[in-house]
Write a protein that holds these residues in place. Structure first.
Motif, PDB file in Angstrom:
ATOM      1  N   THR A  55      -6.775  -2.496   9.558  1.00  0.00           N
ATOM      2  CA  THR A  55      -7.755  -1.517   9.082  1.00  0.00           C
ATOM      3  C   THR A  55      -8.930  -1.557  10.042  1.00  0.00           C
ATOM      4  OG1 THR A  55      -7.187  -1.877   6.775  1.00  0.00           O
ATOM      5  CG2 THR A  55      -9.238  -0.737   7.199  1.00  0.00           C
ATOM      6  N   LEU A  89     -13.591  -2.670   3.177  1.00  0.00           N
ATOM      7  CA  LEU A  89     -12.402  -1.947   3.612  1.00  0.00           C
ATOM      8  C   LEU A  89     -11.606  -1.465   2.410  1.00  0.00           C
ATOM      9  CD1 LEU A  89     -11.262  -4.466   6.351  1.00  0.00           C
ATOM     10  CD2 LEU A  89     -12.578  -2.370   6.695  1.00  0.00           C
ATOM     11  N   LYS A  90     -11.087  -0.276   2.525  1.00  0.00           N
ATOM     12  CA  LYS A  90     -10.249   0.273   1.479  1.00  0.00           C
ATOM     13  C   LYS A  90      -8.961  -0.555   1.371  1.00  0.00           C
ATOM     14  CE  LYS A  90      -9.458   4.944   0.006  1.00  0.00           C
ATOM     15  NZ  LYS A  90      -9.689   6.330   0.324  1.00  0.00           N
ATOM     16  N   LYS A  91      -8.505  -1.059   2.494  1.00  0.00           N
ATOM     17  CA  LYS A  91      -7.289  -1.859   2.489  1.00  0.00           C
ATOM     18  C   LYS A  91      -7.516  -3.138   3.280  1.00  0.00           C
ATOM     19  CE  LYS A  91      -3.296   0.597   2.944  1.00  0.00           C
ATOM     20  NZ  LYS A  91      -2.472   1.709   3.461  1.00  0.00           N
ATOM     21  N   ASP A  92      -7.471  -4.271   2.595  1.00  0.00           N
ATOM     22  CA  ASP A  92      -7.581  -5.562   3.254  1.00  0.00           C
ATOM     23  C   ASP A  92      -6.680  -6.500   2.479  1.00  0.00           C
ATOM     24  OD1 ASP A  92      -8.212  -7.866   4.530  1.00  0.00           O
ATOM     25  OD2 ASP A  92     -10.263  -8.007   3.780  1.00  0.00           O
ATOM     26  N   ASN A  93      -5.567  -6.867   3.085  1.00  0.00           N
ATOM     27  CA  ASN A  93      -4.554  -7.620   2.351  1.00  0.00           C
ATOM     28  C   ASN A  93      -4.412  -9.027   2.896  1.00  0.00           C
ATOM     29  OD1 ASN A  93      -2.841  -7.630   0.206  1.00  0.00           O
ATOM     30  ND2 ASN A  93      -1.254  -6.383   1.134  1.00  0.00           N
ATOM     31  N   THR A  94      -5.543  -9.645   3.240  1.00  0.00           N
ATOM     32  CA  THR A  94      -5.498 -10.990   3.807  1.00  0.00           C
ATOM     33  C   THR A  94      -5.928 -12.019   2.771  1.00  0.00           C
ATOM     34  OG1 THR A  94      -7.738 -10.635   4.646  1.00  0.00           O
ATOM     35  CG2 THR A  94      -5.958 -10.269   6.181  1.00  0.00           C
ATOM     36  N   HIS A 113      -1.839   5.397   7.993  1.00  0.00           N
ATOM     37  CA  HIS A 113      -2.471   6.089   6.881  1.00  0.00           C
ATOM     38  C   HIS A 113      -3.915   6.392   7.247  1.00  0.00           C
ATOM     39  CE1 HIS A 113       1.108   4.427   5.099  1.00  0.00           C
ATOM     40  NE2 HIS A 113       0.659   3.200   5.284  1.00  0.00           N
ATOM     41  N   GLY A 160      -6.025   8.366   6.039  1.00  0.00           N
ATOM     42  CA  GLY A 160      -6.901   8.468   4.876  1.00  0.00           C
ATOM     43  C   GLY A 160      -7.511   7.137   4.466  1.00  0.00           C
ATOM     44  N   ASP A 161      -6.827   6.036   4.741  1.00  0.00           N
ATOM     45  CA  ASP A 161      -7.309   4.713   4.347  1.00  0.00           C
ATOM     46  C   ASP A 161      -7.871   3.918   5.514  1.00  0.00           C
ATOM     47  OD1 ASP A 161      -5.771   5.527   2.110  1.00  0.00           O
ATOM     48  OD2 ASP A 161      -4.036   4.458   2.888  1.00  0.00           O
ATOM     49  N   GLY A 165     -12.961  -5.311  10.832  1.00  0.00           N
ATOM     50  CA  GLY A 165     -11.751  -4.733  10.249  1.00  0.00           C
ATOM     51  C   GLY A 165     -10.895  -5.799   9.582  1.00  0.00           C
ATOM     52  N   SER A 166      -9.653  -5.467   9.320  1.00  0.00           N
ATOM     53  CA  SER A 166      -8.738  -6.428   8.712  1.00  0.00           C
ATOM     54  C   SER A 166      -7.473  -6.540   9.543  1.00  0.00           C
ATOM     55  CB  SER A 166      -8.367  -5.987   7.292  1.00  0.00           C
ATOM     56  OG  SER A 166      -7.300  -6.778   6.783  1.00  0.00           O
ATOM     57  N   ILE A 167      -6.986  -7.773   9.752  1.00  0.00           N
ATOM     58  CA  ILE A 167      -5.755  -7.934  10.539  1.00  0.00           C
ATOM     59  C   ILE A 167      -4.510  -7.742   9.675  1.00  0.00           C
ATOM     60  CG2 ILE A 167      -6.849  -9.500  12.226  1.00  0.00           C
ATOM     61  CD1 ILE A 167      -5.047 -11.721  10.932  1.00  0.00           C
ATOM     62  N   SER A 168      -4.719  -7.532   8.383  1.00  0.00           N
ATOM     63  CA  SER A 168      -3.577  -7.172   7.567  1.00  0.00           C
ATOM     64  C   SER A 168      -4.027  -6.210   6.479  1.00  0.00           C
ATOM     65  CB  SER A 168      -2.926  -8.394   6.943  1.00  0.00           C
ATOM     66  OG  SER A 168      -1.806  -7.958   6.188  1.00  0.00           O
ATOM     67  N   ALA A 169      -3.849  -4.930   6.724  1.00  0.00           N
ATOM     68  CA  ALA A 169      -4.309  -3.919   5.777  1.00  0.00           C
ATOM     69  C   ALA A 169      -3.437  -3.912   4.539  1.00  0.00           C
ATOM     70  CB  ALA A 169      -4.303  -2.544   6.428  1.00  0.00           C
ATOM     71  N   GLU A 170      -2.128  -4.016   4.752  1.00  0.00           N
ATOM     72  CA  GLU A 170      -1.246  -3.954   3.590  1.00  0.00           C
ATOM     73  C   GLU A 170      -0.045  -4.871   3.654  1.00  0.00           C
ATOM     74  OE1 GLU A 170      -0.221   0.228   3.297  1.00  0.00           O
ATOM     75  OE2 GLU A 170       1.209   0.084   4.927  1.00  0.00           O
ATOM     76  N   ASN A 210      -6.131   2.864   7.911  1.00  0.00           N
ATOM     77  CA  ASN A 210      -5.094   1.857   8.157  1.00  0.00           C
ATOM     78  C   ASN A 210      -4.141   2.330   9.250  1.00  0.00           C
ATOM     79  OD1 ASN A 210      -2.340   0.663   6.028  1.00  0.00           O
ATOM     80  ND2 ASN A 210      -3.088  -0.133   7.953  1.00  0.00           N
ATOM     81  N   GLY A 232       0.839  -1.198   0.000  1.00  0.00           N
ATOM     82  CA  GLY A 232       0.000   0.000   0.000  1.00  0.00           C
ATOM     83  C   GLY A 232       0.868   1.238   0.000  1.00  0.00           C
ATOM     84  N   GLY A 233       1.210   1.694   1.182  1.00  0.00           N
ATOM     85  CA  GLY A 233       2.135   2.801   1.291  1.00  0.00           C
ATOM     86  C   GLY A 233       1.499   4.160   1.280  1.00  0.00           C
TER      87      GLY A 233
END
Lengths: 426, 426
Positions: free
Chosen positions: A312, B163-168, A341, A343-344, A377-382, A346, A130-131
């Motif tokens: 996230t 989610l805008k960011k979910d990398n799972t 981040h 904005g996201d 949510g997510s346990i790994s956003a990026e 995250n 992401g970044g």
């Protein structure tokens, strides 16, 4: 290769996973990758694909003695179309080198990471990095136009489209974005580079009102700032505060952008939401401000053992989560801090302790992952799943998704030689 | 349902493909879709998924007597998060209705099409629709956050991340973007809606200099303008010229945007690249200008039989292609014209003739597709493969991609009941 050299390939960036591979292979061409994988597949030899090895979830290092297949020498730029902004290169090109290369043509890469000086573009795509620029330019699914990939069997899959719009058949290259080297080895990349903005302003302070020119909103909390201050001797340009916001704009007209930024700052200062602020548009000041955020991960490495989480959460819980975890771990942690981040949605949550212990890990994660599930949510956003989060995948994914992931893995890599123990644990 | 009602579901928008299905099923819920597909799969009954039936490549109509599974009644909006801009809805929601719904919250859908009044968001995603806003907001791969899909077996696949960011794990929902209903039936959608711009300006005239505020660049040629003029009585606001450019900006400050636009127009008028121009910022004038472009497909329907092609070509050949085809077909065609999304290199090339003939079709396509292959372009920039281009797919895709597409189809739909004869011809 001696032990020290091998360590670079066996140990991950945050020193959390240590493999003991004795073999690092560095092909230069797609055909070489194809021959290597074809041989490994026939001999049932496990392979760990590796880019710049800056992954922090353990996806890029071997777990046991897997053969490391490194893209170190696959660093050729193939073409840059100045009109369309499409860059084609080998997967081992270093992000910062690519950024410098396209800068001459007034373009930039659509992603920017703290590890830009060593991460490979192929690794960025494999882990769907992401970044800092995601807010403005969107995710890699939007920016990667095509990929060339070698399958586990050694077959070369050519999906290297360079067209902004190509709607013929399944959009296969997306399968490989974020699959962390478990479905194929990336060899070539076509990526859309947006035009460089003429004007860049940076403010040390929130989102709305700035619309199209807003390119990044980063938040840093007090303990994070303390860590950078303590270990790297960098300090906030506006004294001590509870939270710091770093806000970047990128537009085509510096006068317009400064006007928008000033108007915004004026309005937020009037609401008492912001207590102080500084603006930078000269490069030196700008780089010094960004360094506060970009060098954070480096600062942690000096802060004992750090459990780090890349989450996230809905915006309303964004910082409450850090406070909740701080309360939960109490005095057992040296520092609990968060930055990321905004904005996201995250947040990077970190818990630093004197030294690693399994009990502490479990104490944090039982609480944290339950909370994230409750919040949807997510346990790994990026950062991806890698090795470290693989045991949790079946509990966070629903059954239908997990099953389809397994079917795709079986279809693409029937002998399960590619990046074993990662993502799906097989 | 009588014959006339059935026709609406059996015949495509451009009247190019006519199915003869006797059954249209309109489920309201995901569970109903699941039961229907589960039954069809067991009984080996072919199913044609259909949204608003505005596809112009024949993907949305049956070829023979496939059961039509329509999302007509799946039109519920489920949620809108005003902070993040994430909209969740059923797949049968009409694009324009969604746009109106989010407009109240100062948001907009990231895509806009001429068919917005009847197309379904699920169909837009299944066909990876491009449209007028792609230049600014990017493709649906960047904007669709999650999907709920029913597989051919009837199994419900929940990838409805908001989610805008979910990398799972693997990013499964991308499999269904652009696969034209051949891998699953879309039931729910989560899509990122960007904030509405406060200022919108439209100029009737090219790209660069306007940077972040440029949201669309459309080109229209003389014969296209003649068609709209002849059949719909709409006319150019700046008299007769060889090419017309329609350029839209969307920014947060009207004063800034008009300044940028005027500066740009001044500089291009000085170079003699542009001979005349008009600017609209009031809504009535703005809508009248857009209508010239948006109502083009409607105008063609009155122009005899129209062979239409949706191509991506390198910018330097953008219009030369139209001239080449015009020369190739000579007096056998009534009109050869081109219009499209200049910003994306995407041209819609049309050849109108008195009536359809196989010979004419072959005469055009042999020449055209060979040319596109030479230019490394795409024979379907945004309209998909559908039924009409399915016979060409094996020749435009490389063997490895074609094989993987077939494997994915076999994995997802082993009995090949979903949208048969489309995309892969099976």
């Amino acid at each position: 290769m001696d032990e020290t050299d091998l360590n670079r390939y066996n140990i991950d960036w945050y020193n959390q996973v240590r493999g003991k591979s004795k073999i690092v292979i560095k092909p230069k061409t797609t055909e070489e990758v194809s021959k290597i994988l074809s041989f490994c597949n026939e001999q049932m030899l496990a392979v760990c694909p590796q880019g710049g090895n800056t992954c922090v979830s353990g996806a890029s290092v071997p777990v046991f003695d897997e053969i490391i297949l490194s893209s170190d020498l696959m660093n050729k730029i193939i073409s840059l179309d100045e009109n369309s902004g499409v860059l084609v290169c080998q997967a081992g090109c270093i992000l910062e080198n690519l950024n410098n290369y396209v800068a001459d043509k007034h373009l930039l890469l659509p992603l920017d990471l703290g590890s830009k000086g060593s991460c490979h573009i192929g690794g960025n795509i494999s882990t769907n990095a992401g970044g800092l620029r995601l807010l403005r330019y969107g995710s890699l699914h939007g920016n990667v136009l095509g990929l060339e990939v070698v399958k586990a069997s050694g077959e070369i899959l050519d999906c290297l489209s360079t067209l902004k719009k190509d709607n013929t058949g399944y959009h296969l290259h997306h399968l490989f974005i974020g699959s962390e080297g478990t479905l194929g080895f990336l060899t070539k990349v076509a990526i859309q580079c947006p035009p460089q903005s003429k004007a860049v302003c940076l403010a040390f302070l929130a989102k709305n009102e700035l619309g199209e020119i807003l390119s990044a909103v980063e938040v840093i909390d007090t303990p994070s700032m303390d860590t950078v201050n303590e270990h790297l001797k960098l300090s906030s340009p506006i004294g001590k505060h509870e939270y710091y916001l770093l806000l970047e704009t990128k537009g085509s007209d510096e006068g317009h952008d400064q006007q928008k930024l000033n108007k915004f700052l004026e309005s937020v200062l009037n609401t008492n939401l912001i207590s102080d602020g500084a603006i930078a548009s000269e490069p030196a000041k700008y780089h010094a401000m960004w360094a506060l955020r970009e060098r954070l991960p480096e600062a942690f490495l000096h802060d004992g053992y750090v459990f780090n989480y890349d989450l996230t959460v809905p915006l309303e819980y964004y910082y409450k989560l850090v406070a909740d975890v701080r309360e939960h771990v109490g005095s057992r942690a040296h520092r609990v801090f968060g930055f990321g981040h905004l904005g996201d949605g995250n947040i990077h949550l970190q818990v630093s302790v004197k030294e690693f212990s399994k009990q502490m890990k479990q104490h944090i994660e039982t609480f944290l992952f339950k909370k994230i599930k409750e919040l949807n949510g997510s346990i790994s956003a990026e950062h991806g799943v890698g090795f470290l989060k693989a045991p949790h995948l079946s509990s966070i994914k629903n059954e239908s998704s997990f099953k389809l992931m397994k079917s795709l893995k079986a279809l693409m890599d029937p002998n399960a030689i590619l990046n074993p123990y990662k993502v799906l644990e097989n």
